[in-house]
Design a protein around this motif. Sequence first.
Motif, PDB file in Angstrom:
ATOM      1  N   GLU A   1      42.073  38.545  48.883  1.00 24.16           N
ATOM      2  CA  GLU A   1      41.296  39.895  48.417  1.00 24.16           C
ATOM      3  C   GLU A   1      42.508  40.593  47.608  1.00 24.16           C
ATOM      4  O   GLU A   1      43.633  40.750  48.007  1.00 24.16           O
ATOM      5  CB  GLU A   1      40.978  40.946  49.518  1.00 24.16           C
ATOM      6  CG  GLU A   1      40.144  41.970  49.111  1.00 24.16           C
ATOM      7  CD  GLU A   1      39.856  42.986  50.507  1.00 24.16           C
ATOM      8  OE1 GLU A   1      38.641  43.573  50.368  1.00 24.16           O
ATOM      9  OE2 GLU A   1      40.752  43.024  51.507  1.00 24.16           O
ATOM     10  N   LEU A   2      42.212  41.038  46.482  1.00 27.50           N
ATOM     11  CA  LEU A   2      43.251  41.677  45.646  1.00 27.50           C
ATOM     12  C   LEU A   2      43.681  43.112  46.010  1.00 27.50           C
ATOM     13  O   LEU A   2      44.729  43.322  46.034  1.00 27.50           O
ATOM     14  CB  LEU A   2      42.588  41.868  44.081  1.00 27.50           C
ATOM     15  CG  LEU A   2      42.202  40.620  43.364  1.00 27.50           C
ATOM     16  CD1 LEU A   2      41.717  40.927  41.961  1.00 27.50           C
ATOM     17  CD2 LEU A   2      43.559  39.661  43.163  1.00 27.50           C
ATOM     18  N   GLU A   3      42.776  43.979  46.693  1.00 31.74           N
ATOM     19  CA  GLU A   3      43.106  45.093  46.948  1.00 31.74           C
ATOM     20  C   GLU A   3      44.308  45.273  48.221  1.00 31.74           C
ATOM     21  O   GLU A   3      45.159  45.857  48.252  1.00 31.74           O
ATOM     22  CB  GLU A   3      41.992  46.039  47.460  1.00 31.74           C
ATOM     23  CG  GLU A   3      42.322  47.329  47.909  1.00 31.74           C
ATOM     24  CD  GLU A   3      41.178  48.245  48.384  1.00 31.74           C
ATOM     25  OE1 GLU A   3      41.317  49.065  49.331  1.00 31.74           O
ATOM     26  OE2 GLU A   3      40.164  48.204  47.684  1.00 31.74           O
ATOM     27  N   SER A   4      44.063  44.173  49.201  1.00 36.97           N
ATOM     28  CA  SER A   4      44.939  44.147  50.438  1.00 36.97           C
ATOM     29  C   SER A   4      45.898  42.998  50.130  1.00 36.97           C
ATOM     30  O   SER A   4      46.871  42.890  51.137  1.00 36.97           O
ATOM     31  CB  SER A   4      43.976  43.947  51.681  1.00 36.97           C
ATOM     32  OG  SER A   4      43.454  42.703  51.760  1.00 36.97           O
TER      33      SER A   4
ATOM     34  N   THR B   1      37.205  40.124  40.025  1.00 38.08           N
ATOM     35  CA  THR B   1      37.401  41.637  40.037  1.00 38.08           C
ATOM     36  C   THR B   1      37.915  42.049  41.362  1.00 38.08           C
ATOM     37  O   THR B   1      38.595  43.078  41.372  1.00 38.08           O
ATOM     38  CB  THR B   1      36.107  42.338  39.755  1.00 38.08           C
ATOM     39  OG1 THR B   1      35.107  42.108  40.769  1.00 38.08           O
ATOM     40  CG2 THR B   1      35.579  41.996  38.421  1.00 38.08           C
ATOM     41  N   LYS B   2      37.443  41.337  42.542  1.00 33.12           N
ATOM     42  CA  LYS B   2      38.062  41.667  43.963  1.00 33.12           C
ATOM     43  C   LYS B   2      38.725  40.893  44.428  1.00 33.12           C
ATOM     44  O   LYS B   2      39.574  41.104  45.670  1.00 33.12           O
ATOM     45  CB  LYS B   2      36.631  42.273  44.694  1.00 33.12           C
ATOM     46  CG  LYS B   2      35.886  43.142  44.326  1.00 33.12           C
ATOM     47  CD  LYS B   2      34.502  43.353  45.070  1.00 33.12           C
ATOM     48  CE  LYS B   2      33.707  44.456  44.804  1.00 33.12           C
ATOM     49  NZ  LYS B   2      32.644  44.353  45.600  1.00 33.12           N
ATOM     50  N   ILE B   3      38.692  39.480  43.903  1.00 32.45           N
ATOM     51  CA  ILE B   3      39.613  38.421  44.568  1.00 32.45           C
ATOM     52  C   ILE B   3      40.299  37.613  43.578  1.00 32.45           C
ATOM     53  O   ILE B   3      40.081  37.684  42.554  1.00 32.45           O
ATOM     54  CB  ILE B   3      38.363  37.420  45.469  1.00 32.45           C
ATOM     55  CG1 ILE B   3      37.357  36.810  44.550  1.00 32.45           C
ATOM     56  CG2 ILE B   3      37.821  38.227  46.466  1.00 32.45           C
ATOM     57  CD1 ILE B   3      37.738  35.567  43.758  1.00 32.45           C
TER      58      ILE B   3
ATOM     59  N   LEU C   1      32.467  40.536  48.481  1.00 31.33           N
ATOM     60  CA  LEU C   1      33.567  39.403  47.927  1.00 31.33           C
ATOM     61  C   LEU C   1      32.767  38.191  47.343  1.00 31.33           C
ATOM     62  O   LEU C   1      33.375  37.601  46.450  1.00 31.33           O
ATOM     63  CB  LEU C   1      34.422  39.065  48.912  1.00 31.33           C
ATOM     64  CG  LEU C   1      35.399  40.397  49.250  1.00 31.33           C
ATOM     65  CD1 LEU C   1      36.558  39.912  50.250  1.00 31.33           C
ATOM     66  CD2 LEU C   1      36.037  41.133  48.054  1.00 31.33           C
TER      67      LEU C   1
ATOM     68  N   ARG D   1      31.474  42.571  52.462  1.00 31.00           N
ATOM     69  CA  ARG D   1      32.443  43.526  51.593  1.00 31.00           C
ATOM     70  C   ARG D   1      32.091  43.117  50.021  1.00 31.00           C
ATOM     71  O   ARG D   1      32.680  43.998  49.239  1.00 31.00           O
ATOM     72  CB  ARG D   1      33.781  43.174  51.951  1.00 31.00           C
ATOM     73  CG  ARG D   1      34.453  43.553  53.258  1.00 31.00           C
ATOM     74  CD  ARG D   1      35.979  43.621  53.168  1.00 31.00           C
ATOM     75  NE  ARG D   1      36.625  43.571  54.349  1.00 31.00           N
ATOM     76  CZ  ARG D   1      38.024  43.800  54.483  1.00 31.00           C
ATOM     77  NH1 ARG D   1      38.778  43.705  53.476  1.00 31.00           N
ATOM     78  NH2 ARG D   1      38.238  44.029  55.661  1.00 31.00           N
TER      79      ARG D   1
ATOM     80  N   ASP E   1      31.720  37.350  43.689  1.00 31.98           N
ATOM     81  CA  ASP E   1      33.062  37.513  42.950  1.00 31.98           C
ATOM     82  C   ASP E   1      33.611  36.040  43.255  1.00 31.98           C
ATOM     83  O   ASP E   1      34.044  35.485  42.385  1.00 31.98           O
ATOM     84  CB  ASP E   1      33.867  38.634  43.392  1.00 31.98           C
ATOM     85  CG  ASP E   1      34.957  39.011  42.137  1.00 31.98           C
ATOM     86  OD1 ASP E   1      34.674  38.809  41.199  1.00 31.98           O
ATOM     87  OD2 ASP E   1      36.085  39.435  42.503  1.00 31.98           O
TER      88      ASP E   1
END
Length: 185
Positions: free
Chosen positions: A66-69, A4-6, A103, A101, A106
Amino acid sequence: MLGTKIGLRARHEDDVPVLQSELYDDVVTRSRADSRPWRPITPGSAQSPYAVAEPSDEAACFSVVELESQELAGEALLWGIDMHNRVAHLGISLRPAFRGRGLSVDVVRALCEYGFAVRGLQRLQVETLSDNAAMIATATRAGFTLEGTLRRASWVYGTFADEVVLGLLADEWTPRLPPGAAAAG
């Protein structure tokens, strides 16, 4: 493999110097994470534990993004893969800026998905120092069970330390639902 995050992806050549500098060259931290003794390795050496290698039946090494960044967050791997007994060991290491964070759980869940759903393994195992509360909590949150303590099993930066073993079996693992699957049910 996506969490979900990575995301877990193959290691790229430009990941190696970052992982070498931030994860390997920190002697104290690396000494706690690896059962082999730390030794100096020249940047760019094929001996780097992060060197890009050909695919192997015994290990699956990933870079964590990291998916967001879209930044390189660390490494994750299944090692000691034994397809006869269908077992493997699991390990992760996040760069200092990415720790704390949320992570790591995940990452472990994504590795479990790879090990159980893709590779068809029956058991995944984590070995960590008994004082590594962060990894023990991460593995437990991902469904692993604390199975035991190996007393004074690790030589860590000048002293012996206890190691704990955590395990997760395929039938104990809860697969992540594919996107849209919950709405279809």
